[in-house]
Each structure stands twice: as structure tokens, then as C-alpha cells.
Enzyme design. Structure first.
Site, short mmCIF file in Angstrom:
data_model
loop_
_atom_site.label_atom_id
_atom_site.label_comp_id
_atom_site.label_asym_id
_atom_site.label_seq_id
_atom_site.Cartn_x
_atom_site.Cartn_y
_atom_site.Cartn_z
N LEU A 22 32.68 51.44 38.61
CA LEU A 22 33.15 50.46 37.65
C LEU A 22 32.22 49.28 37.54
CD1 LEU A 22 36.96 50.41 38.52
CD2 LEU A 22 35.83 51.64 36.67
N VAL A 59 43.45 48.50 36.30
CA VAL A 59 43.80 48.04 34.96
C VAL A 59 42.70 48.51 34.03
CG1 VAL A 59 44.30 46.05 33.49
CG2 VAL A 59 44.99 46.03 35.90
N ASP A 82 38.41 30.32 41.27
CA ASP A 82 37.45 30.94 40.34
C ASP A 82 38.19 31.55 39.15
OD1 ASP A 82 34.88 31.46 39.49
OD2 ASP A 82 34.70 33.34 40.57
N VAL A 88 32.12 48.46 43.07
CA VAL A 88 33.52 48.71 42.76
C VAL A 88 33.61 50.09 42.13
CG1 VAL A 88 35.56 47.95 41.51
CG2 VAL A 88 33.96 46.26 42.41
#
Length: 728
Positions: free
Chosen positions: A22, A95, A138, A30
Site C-alpha cells: 500500500l 479502509v 499530526d 505498509v
């Protein structure tokens, strides 16, 4: 949004079968993973080299703990983690939608009502964050994922308990410039609490409504300065007509944003107030979904979901030869080899040190006797900074020639030079040429910030170590690169001793600080760091800014004189320095006058004449002719090139000798380490050169030493004074 797995990627992590990549960054990768039950997850895996760092592992463990403490439908939940594994990992619910940043970039600003719904849901997420005793730190568009039923707040990597101080030490800015609160921008660590997240949320919502950050774009220091001193740009953001609070103005979007973006934390609303007073009309119908996004964004979410849920086939495992395995994943043991009793050659004066190490267990084939590996130099040899570029190339060449003349060398090195003219376009072409040459193991350069910023990503993809000795802007470290090794302090760090120098002067002199926008980013960074430092030391400055290409500086100087300044700091370039020096001399000012290294230029001496006398300047480079440890280097340079070494020649010489030291240290069977392995060695290396001691932060390759020096104009020349003060 996703990419195929690489041969070096693991097949599974923590019970998750990995399906795709990802994303990847300086700290890890990731992955899209699937559990045995079929649930999808985003699995964040930390690189082994950072996992070996106890501080980094502790920070990752805090990230896991922080994320687990947040329970909100609008925050991505943690589904599994093992911060103590050999490769620490964290899994969260997957998601499939785009980030808010991606949606706004591709489809433009969101309608006012969409922004209001976004505000309510994210405020609800922050309410849970703050209730858990945390501060996210953040909140930005890239950390919000969009789904049809609402947004999801992600990335608690720097979230901290509100009473913790380990990461809130003085002068440490944590977060993303442009979406930070004023208290974060000024590194007021103890003051960073929940209101800081609300300010960041205001920045995020303004971006969603207008398509641009409220404090503009540019370098980190410029964004931080505007955040503290300027009003947000909310032009074009209009209120919608759906709010229940139109009578009071509380429901008006621009009003809400101005409240969130108040400079004083006490003037900002709390996350709880969003749902109880400010945005109460936006609720999700029971048993249904909220139609809150424009149709084109909904289609984008659907397309993204279709792409991500079309799971790739699981590829069969391919057996690798020992050579392939070594190339894919270099042994960590090699980075730790220190052979006792190794032959060490020290050049005259200790200028070039390297150790010929042997590993009796090495099973690799011996290197061809006539093979030459290489160090590359990417420099400006034909543009505006060709003097510095040529000095670096010559310093590097001398280091390589001295190494090759040694009797006990394990191999020979070549120097391969490319000229990028100091421009971004030519820099990319030059970088590709060196990257494609498989003999090149490391590269010195580029000469300036523009060229360096253009190629950092290119070198990073190739994992070819890039060592910079002259480029120094903070923008170079705004993103963490795996291949970058910064062999000098940043421009801001070089300007910092100006404040320390002034604090050591007798009397409480009011410092005047003049930022010349002709020098753009450089001037901003130099001015910002001194304004911040002097304020922290209890001596605020009298600041003035002049527009770019301003020729008449006398009115500004006169104004500063009327204000009663007793010392003067100039943040700009040599051309502007000439005008300022003359104006100060004409006004009869004889107090301390200081400026960082951009003014160390013959043009300043020639143009300012007597007005330049007495100016004190900081730099990241030495004058080797004035450094006793560099006497042998200076003599060898004169003999080889028929001229005295220029600025950055000695720094380039040191840097190449540092590379040689690590190449020889990692040599096995006459073969030096590969690029990726050399990078690990360099970031953990220490080297005492003729200019300074080199050491780096392993996580990002930034310079960890001091390496700042003073010069003063005397008798029409720059006289080297030695190391700049580091303590008041």
C-alpha cells in the site's frame, strides 16, 4: 493505490497473508494483508535497521498503545500488533477509500456542507483521542481516509499522552508544517495539548474547503513563521445555508475556522463543542448512511474500493540462489564486523584513514583483479556555483588518487563525474547516469539545494547513497529518505550560532534582524532560527523584512537605528549584503554585524569594501589553509592542482575518505559492500576528518555533529576564526 509485492517482501506477518504493497517510506512498508478469517488489514512493518534502535522501538510501542486507547467510529481501529517482534508490526482495519489529500487534489475543494460533516466526525474522533489522555499531533489531510459512511482518522505515530514530555523537548518541532499549531511551530512542547489538534483540524478543514493550506505553501520554515505570525487565508470559503446556528454565526464555516485557528489555544473550541454547540445539525439518520460527499468523490471511493478489493493472486515462493538472497537482503552481521589486528593506513597528518578487513568465512567469489568500482560526483561545474562544484570534485579526486596509491588497498576505485549545471532538469539526467552505472557505489553531491531536492527521490529509489556537503536547506530533510546522508549541518543550524555569539557579547544589545527575500528560502530559514533562539534566550529581536530585489535599504536601516538596535543580523545573500553593509556604515553603526555563510563570497568583499570590515560570518566549511590538521591536504592539493583548495574542497575530501573507510570495512573477498549495505554502514559510521567529526542519525541520515565555524572580515579578506560557539 497498491503495488505488487517485491521478491524481498515477506509472505506473511503476524497471521496476515500479505497481498500487496500500500505504500513505503523511510521507516518501513505498509502492506495489504488478509487474516485467516478473510478480514483485510493495513499492516505496517518496521524495517529491521530501525527495529534495532531501542529508542525507535520504544516510540513504535507507544504508537501501538496510543492507537489502542482510541475507540471511535471515525478512527481506524487496531486489529493486531507486535512491537516486540524481530520486525515490529501494527495492523489496522483496512479502509479502501482515498485520503482527503488525494480527493481534494483530484476533484477539488469539498462543498461547505461536506466540510461541516467532516468537521463534526473528525471532532468526534479527536474527542475520543483527548478523552484517552492523548494528543494526536499530526492531524492533516493525508491522515484522513474517506469512506461513504464517513472519514477515518489514522496514524497515531506521534500521538502522546498529554502529560508526557519526552517528545516535547525544547526546540523540537513535531508534526507536518502547514498543519501545525503555533505552539508546535515554536516548539513550545509543554503547551502542546488538545487545543493544538483543534488548530490542526482547522487547517485541515480550510484545506478541504479551499483546496489550499491556510498558511500557504513553501519551505518548512516559511510555513512555521506564517503559522505563528500571519492570519490564515480563508478567501473563497463561504458559509452554507444548512446550519441551524445562522443567527449566532456559530454555524458559519468561516467563523468556525477562525475560531479553530486562533493563535491563543484558550480561544479555540474543544472537540466536544463541535458536537454539542457548533455542528449539531449534521447527524447520521438512524439505520441509514449520511449522503455527505459530492458524487465524483463517491465514485472515486467506489473505484478505489473495487481496485483494492480485487485481491491479487498469491504468488508462489521462488527459491533464490545465495547470491540473489544476499542482494535482496544484505546480512546485518556484515555491518557489525570489526576485525581486530587489521592493517590500518594513516596518511600524513591523519587525513585519510582506512582499514583493510578480511573475513575468512567469506564464500563469495574473488573480485577480478582489474575491476574498478567507483565513487560518483554530481556537481555544478558550469553554472552559477561552479567554483564550489569544482572544489568538491577536486577534493574527491585527490582522496581517490591517494587511496589508489596505497599498497595494501583491497581494490581500486575510479571517480566518475557528471555536470548538472546546478539545475533541477539537468540534475535528474545526471543522477540517472550515475545510478545506471552499477560500478558506482556512492555519490557525492549535488552542489546546491535545487539540484539536490530534484534528485533525492531518484537516488532513494535506487538505494544509492547520496552524500551532500554543500546543499543545506531544511527542505532536504522534510521527507525521510533511505539513501540520503547529510555531511553538514542544515542552513538553519549554521545560522544558529549567531544568536549564541550575540548572547556572549557584553550588555543587552537589542538585535536587529533583517530578512532579505531576495535569498528566498535561505533567508527565511536563517531569520526564523535566530528569531526563535533569541526569543527563547530572553532577547527578542527587532525584525524587518524587505521585498526581493530591493535596492534601497537605507529606509529600513534607518528605521532599525531609530528602534535602538545594538547588534545586527542579516539573513540574505552576498549581493544584498553589500547594500546593507554600506547602509549600516553610512548610518555610523559599528555594533556587532553577523550573517550566515551565503555572504562568504568575494563579491561581498569587493562590493562592500571598507564597509565589510568587522562582519562576523558563520559557515559549514573551513578554510583548510588555516587549519593545522589540513596542512598535508593543502600541500597535496596545491601540488596536484596548482592552486589553493577552495571552500568545500576539504569537506569533499573528508566525505570521500569516509566512504572509502566504510567500503573497506565491508569488503569481503576483495569485493566492497553493495550500495544498500554501504548505506547502512555510512549512517552508523563515525569518522574524524580534517574539517570535523562526522556522525549521523541512523533513522534519517542527517548530520549529528556540530560542524559550524566562524569567519570575520579583516583587511579585505575572510579570516577563519575556528569552531563557532555551541553554548551560551
Amino acid at each position: 493505490m497498491s503495488a505488487r509485492l517485491l521478491p524481498t517482501d515477506p509472505a506473511s506477518i503476524g497471521g496476515h497473508r500479505l497481498l500487496a504493497r500500500l505504500g513505503a517510506g523511510g521507516m518501513g512498508v505498509v502492506y495489504l494483508g488478509r487474516t485467516e478469517a478473510g478480514a483485510l488489514a493495513a499492516v505496517k512493518v518496521i524495517q529491521a535497521e530501525y527495529a534495532d534502535d531501542p529508542d525507535f522501538r520504544a516510540r513504535f510501542r507507544r504508537e501501538v498503545e496510543a492507537a489502542r486507547r482510541v475507540t471511535s467510529p471515525w478512527a481506524v481501529p487496531v486489529t493486531g500488533a507486535d512491537p516486540d517482534a524481530a520486525a515490529p508490526w501494527l495492523a489496522t482495519a483496512f479502509v479502501p477509500g482515498p485520503s482527503l489529500e488525494e480527493a481534494v487534489t483530484r476533484h477539488g475543494p469539498l462543498p461547505a456542507r461536506s466540510v461541516r460533516v467532516l468537521a463534526r466526525m473528525l471532532a468526534a474522533a479527536l474527542r475520543e483521542v483527548h478523552a484517552a489522555g492523548l494528543v494526536h499531533r499530526d492531524v492533516k489531510p493525508a491522515n484522513v481516509l474517506l469512506a461513504v459512511d464517513g472519514p477515518r482518522l489514522i496514524d497515531f505515530g506521534i500521538a502522546r499522552a498529554s502529560d508526557e514530555t519526552a517528545i516535547t523537548s525544547t526546540d523540537l518541532v513535531v508534526g507536518t508544517p502547514g498543519f501545525l499549531s503555533p505552539e508546535q511551530a515554536e516548539a513550545r512542547g509543554s503547551e502542546v495539548g488538545p487545543p493544538s489538534d483543534i488548530f490542526s483540524l482547522g487547517c485541515l478543514l480550510a484545506y478541504a474547503a479551499s483546496g489550499r493550506p491556510p498558511f500557504g505553501t513553501g519551505t518548512a520554515d516559511a510555513l512555521l513563521y506564517r503559522t505563528v505570525h500571519d492570519e490564515p487565508d480563508l478567501a473563497g470559503i463561504e458559509a452554507d445555508d444548512d446550519g441551524d446556528d445562522a443567527d449566532t454565526g456559530d454555524g458559519d464555516l468561516p467563523t468556525l475556522l477562525r475560531r479553530c485557528l486562533a493563535k491563543d489555544p484558550a480561544d479555540r473550541p474543544t472537540a466536544a463543542q463541535f458536537g454539542t454547540a457548533l455542528l449539531v445539525e449534521d447527524t447520521i439518520p438512524e439505520g441509514g448512511q449520511l449522503d455527505w460527499l459530492p458524487a465524483d468523490v463517491v465514485r472515486a471511493i467506489a473505484d478505489s474500493s473495487s481496485e483494492m478489493l480485487a485481491l491479487p493472486d498469491i504468488e508462489p515462493t521462488v527459491a533464490e540462489t545465495p547470491g540473489d538472497a544476499e542482494q535482496a537482503a544484505p546480512s546485518r552481521r556484515r555491518l557489525l564486523v570489526l576485525a581486530s589486528g587489521a592493517a590500518v593506513l594513516m596518511a600524513a597528518g591523519g587525513v585519510a584513514a582506512w582499514a583493510a578487513l578480511r573475513d575468512e568465512d567469506d564464500q563469495g567469489s574473488p573480485a577480478p583483479r582489474d575491476h574498478r568500482w567507483a565513487v560518483g560526483v554530481q556537481a555544478d561545474l558550469s553554472g552559477a556555483q561552479r567554483t564550489a562544484g569544482e572544489a568538491q570534485e577536486r577534493g574527491a579526486r585527490l582522496a581517490i588518487e591517494q587511496f589508489n596509491s596505497s599498497k595494501n588497498k583491497p581494490f581500486e576505485l575510479a571517480l566518475k563525474t557528471v555536470d548538472d549545471g546546478g539545475s533541477a532538469d539537468r540534475a535528474r539526467t545526471a543522477a540517472k547516469k550515475l545510478i545506471q552505472d552499477t560500478d558506482v557505489l556512492a555519490v557525492l553531491g549535488p552542489t546546491n539545494d535545487e539540484a539536490a531536492n530534484a534528485v533525492l527521490g531518484t537516488y532513494d529509489e535506487a538505494l544509492l547513497p547520496l552524500l551532500c556537503v554543500s546543499a543545506g536547506g531544511l527542505i532536504l530533510t522534510a521527507q525521510q529518505y533511505r539513501s540520503f546522508v547529510h555531511c553538514r549541518p542544515s542552513d538553519a543550524a549554521v545560522a544558529l550560532p549567531i544568536s549564541i555569539y550575540l548572547m556572549r557579547q557584553k550588555g543587552k544589545l537589542l538585535p536587529g534582524l533583517l530578512q532579505d527575500r531576495t535569498a528566498r528560502t535561505y533567508a527565511q530559514e536563517s531569520a526564523w532560527i535566530n528569531a526563535l533562539m533569541l526569543r527563547r534566550l530572553g532577547r527578542p529581536v527587532y525584525p524587518r523584512v524587505i521585498p526581493a530585489d530591493t535596492d534601497d535599504v537605507e529606509p529600513v536601516v534607518a528605521d532599525m537605528m531609530r528602534a535602538g538596535i545594538g547588534s545586527f543580523i542579516y539573513a540574505g545573500d552576498a549581493r544584498g549584503g553589500v547594500r546593507v553593509a554600506r547602509a549600516l556604515a553610512d548610518a555610523g553603526f559599528d555594533g556587532p554585524r553577523l550573517t550566515p555563510q551565503a555572504v562568504i563570497d568575494p563579491a561581498f568583499l569587493k562590493g562592500a569594501g571598507d564597509a565589510a570590515e568587522g562582519w562576523v560570518l558563520t559557515s559549514s566549511f573551513v578554510d583548510p589553509s588555516a587549519v593545522p590538521a589540513a596542512a598535508a591536504f593543502t600541500a597535496a592539493f596545491r601540488k596536484r592542482f596548482g592552486a589553493a583548495p577552495g571552500y568545500y574542497a576539504a569537506e569533499a575530501y573528508d566525505t570521500v575518505n569516509l566512504v572509502v573507510q566504510e567500503l573497506v570495512k565491508g569488503t569481503k573477498g576483495g569485493r566492497p559492500p553493495k550500495r544498500q549495505e554501504l548505506l547502512g554502514l555510512l549512517r552508523k559510521s563515525r569518522y574524524k576528518g580534517i574539517t570535523k567529526e562526522f556522525s549521523f542519525k541512523p533513522a534519517d541520515g542527517t548530520f549529528a555533529g556540530w560542524g559550524v565555524f566562524l569567519h570575520q572580515v579583516e583587511g579585505g579578506r575572510f579570516r577563519f576564526l575556528g569552531a563557532a560557539p555551541s553554548e551560551v
